[in-house]
Design a protein around this motif. Structure first.
Motif, PDB file in Angstrom:
ATOM      1  N   LEU A   1      93.321  55.347  67.517  1.00 11.29           N
ATOM      2  CA  LEU A   1      92.351  55.221  68.521  1.00 11.29           C
ATOM      3  C   LEU A   1      91.729  56.325  69.358  1.00 11.29           C
ATOM      4  CD1 LEU A   1      94.052  51.939  70.282  1.00 11.29           C
ATOM      5  CD2 LEU A   1      92.658  52.035  68.065  1.00 11.29           C
ATOM      6  N   SER A   2      91.866  57.503  68.519  1.00 14.32           N
ATOM      7  CA  SER A   2      91.355  58.747  69.163  1.00 14.32           C
ATOM      8  C   SER A   2      89.924  58.754  69.324  1.00 14.32           C
ATOM      9  CB  SER A   2      92.160  59.933  68.561  1.00 14.32           C
ATOM     10  OG  SER A   2      91.658  59.987  67.147  1.00 14.32           O
ATOM     11  N   LYS A   3      89.323  58.084  68.289  1.00 13.61           N
ATOM     12  CA  LYS A   3      87.888  58.103  68.251  1.00 13.61           C
ATOM     13  C   LYS A   3      87.308  56.830  68.768  1.00 13.61           C
ATOM     14  CE  LYS A   3      87.909  62.111  66.056  1.00 13.61           C
ATOM     15  NZ  LYS A   3      87.573  63.445  66.544  1.00 13.61           N
ATOM     16  N   ASP A   4      85.941  56.755  69.100  1.00 15.22           N
ATOM     17  CA  ASP A   4      85.288  55.585  69.579  1.00 15.22           C
ATOM     18  C   ASP A   4      85.555  54.456  68.433  1.00 15.22           C
ATOM     19  OD1 ASP A   4      84.412  56.739  71.787  1.00 15.22           O
ATOM     20  OD2 ASP A   4      82.380  57.267  70.837  1.00 15.22           O
ATOM     21  N   ILE A   5      85.546  54.807  67.157  1.00 14.51           N
ATOM     22  CA  ILE A   5      85.725  53.611  66.340  1.00 14.51           C
ATOM     23  C   ILE A   5      87.317  53.762  65.817  1.00 14.51           C
ATOM     24  CG2 ILE A   5      85.152  52.969  63.888  1.00 14.51           C
ATOM     25  CD1 ILE A   5      82.146  53.917  64.334  1.00 14.51           C
ATOM     26  N   PRO A   6      88.044  52.831  65.702  1.00 17.31           N
ATOM     27  CA  PRO A   6      89.432  52.712  65.250  1.00 17.31           C
ATOM     28  C   PRO A   6      89.461  53.083  63.819  1.00 17.31           C
ATOM     29  CG  PRO A   6      89.168  51.022  66.774  1.00 17.31           C
ATOM     30  CD  PRO A   6      87.716  51.428  66.490  1.00 17.31           C
ATOM     31  N   VAL A   7      90.374  53.919  63.399  1.00 14.48           N
ATOM     32  CA  VAL A   7      90.346  54.341  62.001  1.00 14.48           C
ATOM     33  C   VAL A   7      91.721  53.995  61.386  1.00 14.48           C
ATOM     34  CG1 VAL A   7      90.700  56.384  60.524  1.00 14.48           C
ATOM     35  CG2 VAL A   7      89.011  56.252  62.393  1.00 14.48           C
TER      36      VAL A   7
ATOM     37  N   LEU B   1      94.735  45.993  75.208  1.00 17.42           N
ATOM     38  CA  LEU B   1      94.021  47.033  76.091  1.00 17.42           C
ATOM     39  C   LEU B   1      94.445  48.407  75.500  1.00 17.42           C
ATOM     40  CD1 LEU B   1      92.011  46.633  78.687  1.00 17.42           C
ATOM     41  CD2 LEU B   1      93.694  47.150  79.907  1.00 17.42           C
ATOM     42  N   ASP B   2      93.299  49.441  75.431  1.00 19.84           N
ATOM     43  CA  ASP B   2      93.628  50.807  75.089  1.00 19.84           C
ATOM     44  C   ASP B   2      93.784  51.697  76.672  1.00 19.84           C
ATOM     45  OD1 ASP B   2      91.122  51.547  75.714  1.00 19.84           O
ATOM     46  OD2 ASP B   2      90.455  51.786  73.745  1.00 19.84           O
ATOM     47  N   ALA B   3      94.256  52.932  76.269  1.00 18.27           N
ATOM     48  CA  ALA B   3      94.097  53.734  77.273  1.00 18.27           C
ATOM     49  C   ALA B   3      92.996  53.821  78.134  1.00 18.27           C
ATOM     50  CB  ALA B   3      94.784  55.025  76.997  1.00 18.27           C
ATOM     51  N   ARG B   4      91.788  53.619  77.503  1.00 23.02           N
ATOM     52  CA  ARG B   4      90.635  53.901  77.967  1.00 23.02           C
ATOM     53  C   ARG B   4      90.156  52.296  78.685  1.00 23.02           C
ATOM     54  NH1 ARG B   4      86.528  56.666  74.057  1.00 23.02           N
ATOM     55  NH2 ARG B   4      87.810  55.421  72.375  1.00 23.02           N
ATOM     56  N   ASP B   5      91.089  51.731  78.805  1.00 24.20           N
ATOM     57  CA  ASP B   5      90.489  50.080  79.690  1.00 24.20           C
ATOM     58  C   ASP B   5      89.560  49.522  78.599  1.00 24.20           C
ATOM     59  OD1 ASP B   5      92.445  50.314  81.674  1.00 24.20           O
ATOM     60  OD2 ASP B   5      91.092  51.378  82.871  1.00 24.20           O
ATOM     61  N   ARG B   6      89.624  49.494  77.395  1.00 23.13           N
ATOM     62  CA  ARG B   6      88.859  48.842  76.475  1.00 23.13           C
ATOM     63  C   ARG B   6      89.497  47.747  75.914  1.00 23.13           C
ATOM     64  NH1 ARG B   6      85.783  52.315  72.118  1.00 23.13           N
ATOM     65  NH2 ARG B   6      87.607  52.482  71.228  1.00 23.13           N
ATOM     66  N   LEU B   7      88.884  46.568  75.829  1.00 27.74           N
ATOM     67  CA  LEU B   7      89.611  45.298  75.427  1.00 27.74           C
ATOM     68  C   LEU B   7      89.646  45.091  73.909  1.00 27.74           C
ATOM     69  CD1 LEU B   7      88.654  42.885  78.267  1.00 27.74           C
ATOM     70  CD2 LEU B   7      90.900  43.602  77.627  1.00 27.74           C
TER      71      LEU B   7
ATOM     72  N   PHE C   1      85.470  45.392  73.666  1.00 28.20           N
ATOM     73  CA  PHE C   1      84.502  45.063  74.787  1.00 28.20           C
ATOM     74  C   PHE C   1      84.844  45.872  75.832  1.00 28.20           C
ATOM     75  CE2 PHE C   1      84.702  41.164  72.312  1.00 28.20           C
ATOM     76  CZ  PHE C   1      83.627  40.822  72.149  1.00 28.20           C
ATOM     77  N   SER C   2      83.993  46.125  76.811  1.00 29.35           N
ATOM     78  CA  SER C   2      84.206  46.811  78.247  1.00 29.35           C
ATOM     79  C   SER C   2      85.076  45.585  78.855  1.00 29.35           C
ATOM     80  CB  SER C   2      83.189  47.312  78.740  1.00 29.35           C
ATOM     81  OG  SER C   2      82.390  46.039  79.210  1.00 29.35           O
ATOM     82  N   THR C   3      85.512  45.989  79.933  1.00 21.48           N
ATOM     83  CA  THR C   3      86.401  44.881  80.810  1.00 21.48           C
ATOM     84  C   THR C   3      85.310  44.160  81.408  1.00 21.48           C
ATOM     85  OG1 THR C   3      86.309  46.448  82.493  1.00 21.48           O
ATOM     86  CG2 THR C   3      88.407  46.522  81.380  1.00 21.48           C
ATOM     87  N   ASP C   4      83.907  44.483  81.349  1.00 20.83           N
ATOM     88  CA  ASP C   4      83.049  43.462  81.928  1.00 20.83           C
ATOM     89  C   ASP C   4      82.504  42.518  80.808  1.00 20.83           C
ATOM     90  OD1 ASP C   4      83.186  44.047  84.520  1.00 20.83           O
ATOM     91  OD2 ASP C   4      82.036  46.064  84.379  1.00 20.83           O
ATOM     92  N   GLY C   5      82.947  42.588  79.607  1.00 17.57           N
ATOM     93  CA  GLY C   5      82.509  41.844  78.512  1.00 17.57           C
ATOM     94  C   GLY C   5      81.417  42.451  77.730  1.00 17.57           C
ATOM     95  N   GLU C   6      81.080  43.694  77.874  1.00 16.92           N
ATOM     96  CA  GLU C   6      79.968  44.280  77.036  1.00 16.92           C
ATOM     97  C   GLU C   6      80.370  44.702  75.629  1.00 16.92           C
ATOM     98  OE1 GLU C   6      77.364  48.504  76.930  1.00 16.92           O
ATOM     99  OE2 GLU C   6      78.865  48.065  78.355  1.00 16.92           O
ATOM    100  N   TRP C   7      80.091  44.105  74.841  1.00 14.82           N
ATOM    101  CA  TRP C   7      80.441  44.619  73.356  1.00 14.82           C
ATOM    102  C   TRP C   7      80.252  45.840  73.014  1.00 14.82           C
ATOM    103  CZ3 TRP C   7      77.583  46.087  68.817  1.00 14.82           C
ATOM    104  CH2 TRP C   7      78.166  46.213  67.711  1.00 14.82           C
ATOM    105  N   LEU C   8      81.235  46.484  72.111  1.00 15.36           N
ATOM    106  CA  LEU C   8      81.214  48.120  71.774  1.00 15.36           C
ATOM    107  C   LEU C   8      81.288  48.271  70.160  1.00 15.36           C
ATOM    108  CD1 LEU C   8      83.583  49.268  74.669  1.00 15.36           C
ATOM    109  CD2 LEU C   8      81.047  49.233  74.557  1.00 15.36           C
ATOM    110  N   VAL C   9      82.538  47.356  69.814  1.00 17.57           N
ATOM    111  CA  VAL C   9      82.680  47.747  68.470  1.00 17.57           C
ATOM    112  C   VAL C   9      83.135  46.493  67.820  1.00 17.57           C
ATOM    113  CG1 VAL C   9      84.141  49.061  66.832  1.00 17.57           C
ATOM    114  CG2 VAL C   9      83.281  50.037  68.882  1.00 17.57           C
ATOM    115  N   SER C  10      82.755  46.552  66.447  1.00 14.06           N
ATOM    116  CA  SER C  10      83.470  45.324  65.553  1.00 14.06           C
ATOM    117  C   SER C  10      84.105  45.986  64.367  1.00 14.06           C
ATOM    118  CB  SER C  10      82.559  44.413  65.125  1.00 14.06           C
ATOM    119  OG  SER C  10      81.994  43.583  66.262  1.00 14.06           O
ATOM    120  N   PHE C  11      85.239  45.864  63.863  1.00 12.20           N
ATOM    121  CA  PHE C  11      86.008  46.468  62.911  1.00 12.20           C
ATOM    122  C   PHE C  11      86.860  45.666  62.232  1.00 12.20           C
ATOM    123  CE2 PHE C  11      89.160  47.494  66.341  1.00 12.20           C
ATOM    124  CZ  PHE C  11      90.055  47.334  65.777  1.00 12.20           C
ATOM    125  N   GLY C  12      87.339  46.080  60.763  1.00 14.68           N
ATOM    126  CA  GLY C  12      88.289  45.536  60.123  1.00 14.68           C
ATOM    127  C   GLY C  12      89.030  46.487  59.406  1.00 14.68           C
ATOM    128  N   THR C  13      89.551  46.559  58.166  1.00 17.99           N
ATOM    129  CA  THR C  13      89.890  47.657  57.518  1.00 17.99           C
ATOM    130  C   THR C  13      88.855  48.393  56.641  1.00 17.99           C
ATOM    131  OG1 THR C  13      90.576  46.193  55.611  1.00 17.99           O
ATOM    132  CG2 THR C  13      92.190  46.730  57.364  1.00 17.99           C
TER     133      THR C  13
END
Length: 642
Positions: free
Chosen positions: A350-356, A595-601, A614-626
């Motif tokens: 999770l070091s980047k904005d998109i999980p790898v 929840l990650d270390a940057r408080d993203r759900l 999502f942000s903790t206010d429900g704003e969508w940020l990323v969708s991912f799979g493998t």
């Protein structure tokens, strides 16, 4: 839209000496007729003597009845435990006179109604003694008897129509008996989802034969969930193989039928996790329930001269992408999530904005290091540990992570190495532990589900079968336990997830069938609770996952209402987000949450085979799979919204 040729042709494969030698089955699924949509977790289907389709909607606590053409007729049931109320009904059967028998799973009883839905009687209550239940599931009826699979007690029980016990199977020969059928001679057929097979019993409950094993090929099964007997044939809903298999009286395969959905939530003849089925007494049509898709599909009977397809076109479905499991855990820069259909665990960085995804590990089996039904995970990145619970094998396993934050990483198929396992059946059988658990009502084998680790390395394990929280030290010595089945403060009915508070001093537990969240201190002393049954803000239909952030806000998923709710530490409702759908920000049966270390759900969007961030206010940020991930930047570039 008119059916395509792909929809019209039933996928059949005749084996052994061919159809002429075997004799044609009494019923063959044929052309797709229609779909009953917008159901709420339809766990079971039945067809009455008048061809009316009965659907047990587990997510709505009701029985809905439709005519053979799909027109809604009437329904009955409401959430509760009083006379005629229902809670997670998972089985329905209709007698020749129209009497309706329902497995009232959450209330641990059988409910009986007339054809109009008027309550007639009920029997059974929570317990392990003969005549009592621990989550009754499948139900079947003939002229004299009612047959019920008793999931938690791992048995089948037989009653007369008035509810008087005929016999209860005492051998516990099943692991997860999900459905039952009976033939004209009184033989009983029980499908076992964990053992991937069918067991035939005689009318006294003595075993006759068993068949089936795990796999995608002909005659094998993967988590079969439903069964129907008609004439000399047994029809099995082979859930994870997305098909129906038909067997003769000796348990030999006659044919398989079904086309796997090619795109998300495709229907109109394609199957996606079929888990119940029924055939009209008239033999003119059959129905298949897919609780995963919230629908029931109706198929006409195939004509006697209907051709089968070219056998060379029948290829077992290959799982080309990960179908994520129900729970998730994050720690530091890593995320772990199970892939139950491939029996593996995936690890993301999770070091980047998109999980790898940086690796996976695991395989199916009962040996140490293998898994049958992965339920919970807990990451300890600093200690390089990953702990995993297996509900079917009833054990907890620990793996050593191959991970160094400062070293270059490629993808590894051995991202973790098995170190040790604890047999929770053995732990629970120790005299002092057994006595402790019995005082709390824990009389069943431990079935470990969710787990979390505190700052001292103690593991909090949710025992879903006994409705207990078990606390173990790092050497797996049991320190304490609390809970027990019931409705009083501190008791649970179907606990699904737990989380630790931000300071580690409180434990939050989702108490799903009581429609609430309960809060305890670390010693198990009840502190407070919130929630009630319903669709309004702050209420739950089927709460599942929970996590608390560093500010003390608590987030809870609901897999029937397809939403996330945010609460204050005292249970004050703050906001909610999510609706049923496939777009970013929408959900299809959301489950685990982290929840990650940057408080993203991170929310497991279980029915869409993905995780959403999502942000903790429900704003969508990323969708991912493998595979590919999608972000808000991608959507803005495409001109779409979130």
């Amino acid at each position: 839209m008119p059916p395509t040729p792909r929809m019209l042709i039933p996928l059949l494969l005749l084996v052994a000496l061919g159809e002429a030698a075997l004799g044609a089955p009494p019923f063959r699924f044929g052309e797709y007729r229609m779909t009953i949509h917008d159901l709420s977790d339809p766990r079971a289907v039945a067809i009455g003597p008048d061809d009316a389709i009965h659907v047990a909607e587990s997510g709505a606590d009701r029985i809905s009845i439709y005519s053979a053409d799909g027109t809604y007729s009437h329904g009955f049931g409401r959430t509760g435990s009083g006379k005629g109320d229902l809670l997670r009904p998972s089985g329905v059967a209709v007698a020749a006179d129209g009497t309706i028998f329902v497995s009232d799973t959450g209330n641990h009883r059988v409910e009986v109604f007339d054809a109009d839905g008027m309550h007639l009687r009920s029997w059974g209550r929570f317990g392990h003694q003969p005549g009592r239940f621990n989550e009754p599931q499948g139900i079947a009826v003939d002229a004299e008897r009612v047959y019920v699979t008793d999931l938690g007690n791992r048995r089948v029980q037989v009653f007369d129509h008035r509810g008087r016990l005929v016999f209860a199977d005492r051998e516990r020969r099943f692991s997860r008996p999900t459905d039952v059928a009976v033939d004209d001679a009184g033989s009983i057929f029980v499908v076992d989802a964990d053992r991937n097979g069918v067991t035939e019993l005689d009318s006294r409950g003595e075993p006759i034969r068993a068949w089936g094993d795990w796999g995608p090929f002909l005659g094998l099964m993967d988590t079969p969930s439903g069964i129907v007997s008609r004439g000399d044939h047994r029809y099995v809903a082979d859930t994870r193989n997305h098909r129906v298999q038909v067997f003769d009286a000796a348990g030999e395969l006659v044919e398989q039928w079904g086309v796997h959905a090619a795109v998300a939530h495709e229907g109109e003849g394609s199957l996606h996790y079929p888990d119940s089925l029924a055939i009209a007494t008239s033999g003119t049509f059959g129905v298949i329930g897919e609780s995963f898709e919230n629908r029931v599909q109706v198929f006409d009977a195939a004509g006697a001269d209907a051709p089968g397809p070219d056998p060379s076109a029948i290829i077992p479905a290959r799982r080309m992408k990960a179908h994520f499991g129900e729970r998730i855990h994050l720690d530091g820069k890593l995320l772990a999530i199970a892939e139950p259909e491939n029996y593996r665990v995936y690890v993301f960085e999770l070091s980047k904005d998109i999980p790898v995804v940086i690796g996976d590990f695991g395989e199916r089996g009962r040996r140490p290091g293998q898994a049958l039904r992965i339920a919970g995970l807990d990451l300890d990145v600093d200690g390089r540990w990953l702990h995993v619970t297996d509900t079917a094998a009833r054990r907890l396993s620990s793996f050593r992570l191959d991970y160094a934050p400062d070293e270059p990483r490629g993808y590894s198929k051995r991202r973790a190495r098995f170190v040790r396992a604890w047999d929770l059946d053995w732990i629970g059988a120790q005299r002092d532990q057994r006595n402790r658990l019995k005082r709390l009502g824990g009389r069943w084998d431990i079935e470990p589900a969710a787990l979390r680790r505190d700052a001292d390395g103690n593991l909090y394990v949710l025992d879903s079968r006994n409705a207990l929280v078990l606390v173990f030290d790092p050497s797996m010595n049991m320190l304490r336990a609390w809970g027990g089945h019931g409705t009083k403060p501190g008791n649970f009915r179907r606990p699904t997830d737990l989380a630790l508070g931000p300071d580690g001093e409180e434990v939050y537990v989702v108490d799903a069938d009581n429609h609430r969240v309960q809060v305890f201190d670390r010693n198990g002393t009840f502190q407070r609770s919130w929630g009630a049954s319903g669709d309004a803000d702050g209420r739950f239909r089927s709460a599942f996952g929970i996590v608390a952030d560093r500010e003390g806000f608590v987030y809870v998923t609901d897999d029937v209402l397809h939403r996330v709710q945010k609460f204050g530490t005292d249970g004050t409702f703050m906001k909610s987000w999510g609706t049923l759908g496939t777009d970013h920000g929408q959900f299809w049966k959301p489950k685990g949450i982290g929840l990650d270390a940057r408080d993203r759900l991170y929310v497991v969007d279980y029915g869409n085979h993905r995780v959403q961030v999502f942000s903790t206010d429900g704003e969508w940020l990323v969708s991912f799979g493998t595979g590919r991930a999608f972000t808000t930047w991608d959507e803005q570039r495409r001109g779409g919204g979130s």
